[in-house]
Design a protein around this motif. Structure first.
Motif, short mmCIF file in Angstrom:
data_model
loop_
_atom_site.label_atom_id
_atom_site.label_comp_id
_atom_site.label_asym_id
_atom_site.label_seq_id
_atom_site.Cartn_x
_atom_site.Cartn_y
_atom_site.Cartn_z
N ARG A 124 114.26 -16.94 1.03
CA ARG A 124 113.58 -17.03 2.33
C ARG A 124 114.12 -15.97 3.28
NH1 ARG A 124 113.74 -22.77 1.46
NH2 ARG A 124 115.76 -22.87 2.49
N ALA A 125 115.44 -15.79 3.26
CA ALA A 125 116.06 -14.79 4.14
C ALA A 125 115.57 -13.39 3.80
CB ALA A 125 117.58 -14.86 4.05
N ASN A 126 115.47 -13.09 2.49
CA ASN A 126 114.99 -11.77 2.08
C ASN A 126 113.56 -11.53 2.55
OD1 ASN A 126 117.33 -10.96 0.75
ND2 ASN A 126 116.70 -11.85 -1.20
N GLU A 127 112.74 -12.56 2.41
CA GLU A 127 111.35 -12.43 2.84
C GLU A 127 111.26 -12.26 4.35
OE1 GLU A 127 107.04 -14.63 2.04
OE2 GLU A 127 108.91 -15.65 1.57
N ALA A 128 112.08 -13.05 5.07
CA ALA A 128 112.08 -12.95 6.53
C ALA A 128 112.58 -11.57 6.97
CB ALA A 128 112.95 -14.05 7.13
N ILE A 129 113.60 -11.06 6.29
CA ILE A 129 114.12 -9.74 6.62
C ILE A 129 113.04 -8.68 6.45
CG2 ILE A 129 115.69 -7.92 5.79
CD1 ILE A 129 117.74 -10.17 5.24
N ASN A 130 112.28 -8.78 5.36
CA ASN A 130 111.19 -7.82 5.13
C ASN A 130 110.11 -7.94 6.21
OD1 ASN A 130 112.39 -6.83 2.80
ND2 ASN A 130 111.35 -8.28 1.47
N ASP A 131 109.75 -9.20 6.52
CA ASP A 131 108.71 -9.40 7.54
C ASP A 131 109.16 -8.89 8.90
OD1 ASP A 131 107.10 -10.50 5.66
OD2 ASP A 131 107.48 -12.59 6.21
N ASN A 132 110.41 -9.20 9.27
CA ASN A 132 110.92 -8.74 10.55
C ASN A 132 111.08 -7.22 10.57
OD1 ASN A 132 110.98 -11.24 11.73
ND2 ASN A 132 113.08 -11.67 11.17
N LEU B 222 114.31 -8.04 18.10
CA LEU B 222 114.05 -8.06 16.66
C LEU B 222 115.22 -7.48 15.86
CD1 LEU B 222 110.30 -6.99 16.65
CD2 LEU B 222 111.20 -9.18 15.86
N GLU B 223 115.79 -6.41 16.38
CA GLU B 223 116.94 -5.81 15.70
C GLU B 223 118.12 -6.77 15.68
OE1 GLU B 223 116.06 -1.05 16.54
OE2 GLU B 223 117.40 -2.18 17.87
N GLY B 224 118.29 -7.52 16.79
CA GLY B 224 119.35 -8.53 16.82
C GLY B 224 119.09 -9.63 15.81
N MET B 225 117.82 -10.10 15.74
CA MET B 225 117.46 -11.11 14.75
C MET B 225 117.71 -10.59 13.33
SD MET B 225 113.79 -12.35 16.22
CE MET B 225 113.58 -12.83 17.94
N GLN B 226 117.33 -9.35 13.10
CA GLN B 226 117.49 -8.76 11.77
C GLN B 226 118.95 -8.71 11.37
OE1 GLN B 226 115.11 -8.47 9.92
NE2 GLN B 226 114.93 -6.59 8.75
N VAL C 93 120.57 -10.66 8.15
CA VAL C 93 121.34 -9.96 7.13
C VAL C 93 122.72 -10.60 6.98
CG1 VAL C 93 122.46 -7.78 6.54
CG2 VAL C 93 120.11 -7.78 7.40
N GLU C 94 123.34 -10.93 8.12
CA GLU C 94 124.65 -11.58 8.07
C GLU C 94 124.55 -12.94 7.38
OE1 GLU C 94 128.19 -13.09 11.13
OE2 GLU C 94 126.40 -12.11 11.90
N GLN C 95 123.50 -13.69 7.72
CA GLN C 95 123.30 -15.00 7.10
C GLN C 95 123.09 -14.86 5.59
OE1 GLN C 95 120.05 -17.19 8.79
NE2 GLN C 95 120.19 -18.87 7.34
N LYS C 96 122.34 -13.85 5.19
CA LYS C 96 122.10 -13.60 3.78
C LYS C 96 123.42 -13.27 3.06
CE LYS C 96 120.08 -10.30 0.61
NZ LYS C 96 119.43 -8.96 0.47
#
Length: 418
Positions: A80-88, A205-209, A213-216
């Motif tokens: 899920r994190a990988n997909e969210a990272i790509n979407d963001n 968005l960059e902060g979220m990203q 990444v850290e969470q992943k």
């Protein structure tokens, strides 16, 4: 006499032999009894030891099962994190493109401003020429002086008409100049606001990203640790199974020796093994009633297994996979109790009735100024906490007393459920 003595001696020898036989039989029976007792004791010890090893095997199997379940869950979170990272990342790229397009729009506006300024300058030149004409015809005189300087009534009428036309033309020029200035200023302000908002959104968005990444990375580290724990548990189970088979063989040997009456001599040392207990974190549900309780508890299914995606929560796929942004989650949560609300912070910020922050209660919407005014929204649950889809955690409870949220809380509260 000799003959009687011989008989007596023979009898004594027979008695001695009989006693010896009796002593041997009794001694043998006693020894056999001791061997039997020792063998029974060995059997009990082996059976006890085997039972302990079997318990350890069961615990090892539980450890393996728990580790496997946690690995499955972590793998899903990482996916899920990988997909969210790509979407963001796509959203960041889109926002950057919008910023570049806005810069192009600003450049075009600058050219337009230059053209308008040139037009205004020409209008000013016309006014200057007219002022110069006034001075040539009547000196440095006011319109009233020009009119009153007429030598006849006919000239007076002509001058009044002329001055009226000049004043009307001048007024039109001034109005055009003022209107042009206002249009340009409004355009410039609108485009600049758009650019500022896009830049702030990009930063958000960059902060979220970065948080995703850290969470992943943290999940990957946890997965690596769990994988090692699982390997250790499998190895421990294998060793325990070997020990259990050895104990089973010895138990069978002792039982065989008991059945045949032969002693069994063997020794086996006990071994110890470590077992790990799975740990879990739980969140106590907030006490509320009716629709409010259902509203607040609706998101509990996503605690720990969701991810923040900008624009998420508006499709069946996103909802099934726990992909929400803040307003998307709020809209979905209200839909679970049959209440339809907007899916954007701007729409939610005017939904229901505005109430004072001092009067807010569970179920109210609370807003925070993040990348823009009322840029983040959550559902108040009481105790100065709210639930929402946070960029760093996905759906989670958060404290409004924290340094971050307390600094962002706008004081804007809306009540949807009365």
């Amino acid at each position: 006499m000799m003959e009687g003595g011989d008989e007596m001696g023979s009898l004594n020898k027979k008695l001695i032999a009989l006693n010896t036989i009796l002593l041997f039989v009794v001694g043998s029976s006693f020894a056999a009894s001791n061997v039997q007792a020792e063998t029974d004791k060995d059997l009990q010890e082996v059976q006890q030891e085997r039972a302990e090893v079997q318990e350890k095997i069961e615990q090892a199997e539980k450890d393996i099962e728990n580790a496997d379940a946690e690995l499955t869950e972590l793998s899903e979170q990482i996916a899920r994190a990988n997909e969210a990272i790509n979407d963001n990342e796509n959203m960041i790229v889109e926002t950057q493109n919008n910023i570049e397009n806005t810069h192009v729009e600003i450049d075009a506006l600058k050219e337009e401003i230059a053209i308008e300024e040139e037009k205004m300058q020409k209008r000013f030149e016309v006014l200057k020429e007219r002022a110069s004409a006034y001075q040539k015809s009547g000196g440095n005189l006011s319109y009233l002086e020009v009119i009153l300087g007429s030598s006849s009534f006919g000239e007076f009428i002509d001058r009044v008409a002329l001055v009226s036309k000049i004043m009307e033309a001048d007024s039109d020029l001034h109005a055009q100049i003022d209107e042009g200035k206002q249009i340009l200023e409004e355009k410039q302000e609108s485009v600049q606001e758009k650019l500022d908002e896009l830049n702030e959104l990009k930063l958000e968005l960059e902060g979220m990203q970065a948080q995703l990444v850290e969470q992943k990375e943290q999940n990957e580290a946890l997965k690596e640790g769990l994988t090692q724990e699982m390997k250790d548990a499998i190895a421990a189970k294998s060793d325990l199974q070997m020990e259990e088979r050895s104990l089973s063989s010895r138990e069978a040997s002792i039982e065989s020796s008991l059945a045949s009456g032969q002693p069994e001599i063997n020794t086996l040392s006990k071994e110890s093994s470590k077992s790990s207990q799975p740990s879990s974190n739980s969140i106590s549900p907030v006490s509320a009633s009716g629709d409010v309780n259902a509203l607040i508890s609706a998101g509990n299914r996503y605690l720990g297994n969701s991810v923040y995606v900008f624009g998420g929560g508006r499709s069946a796929y996103d909802i099934a996979n726990g992909r929400f942004d803040c307003s998307g989650f709020v809209s979905w949560a209200f839909s679970q109790i049959g209440v339809n609300v907007g899916a954007s912070t701007s729409a939610l910020s005017v939904t229901g009735t505005k109430v004072s922050a001092s009067d807010m209660r569970p179920g109210d919407l609370v807003f925070f100024n993040t990348y823009k005014t009322n840029g983040h929204v959550g559902i108040y649950v009481g105790g100065n906490q709210f639930i929402g889809s946070q960029s760093s955690t996905g759906v989670a409870y958060a404290s409004m007393n924290s340094s971050y949220w307390s600094s962002k809380f706008s004081g804007h509260v809306r009540r949807v459920i009365n």
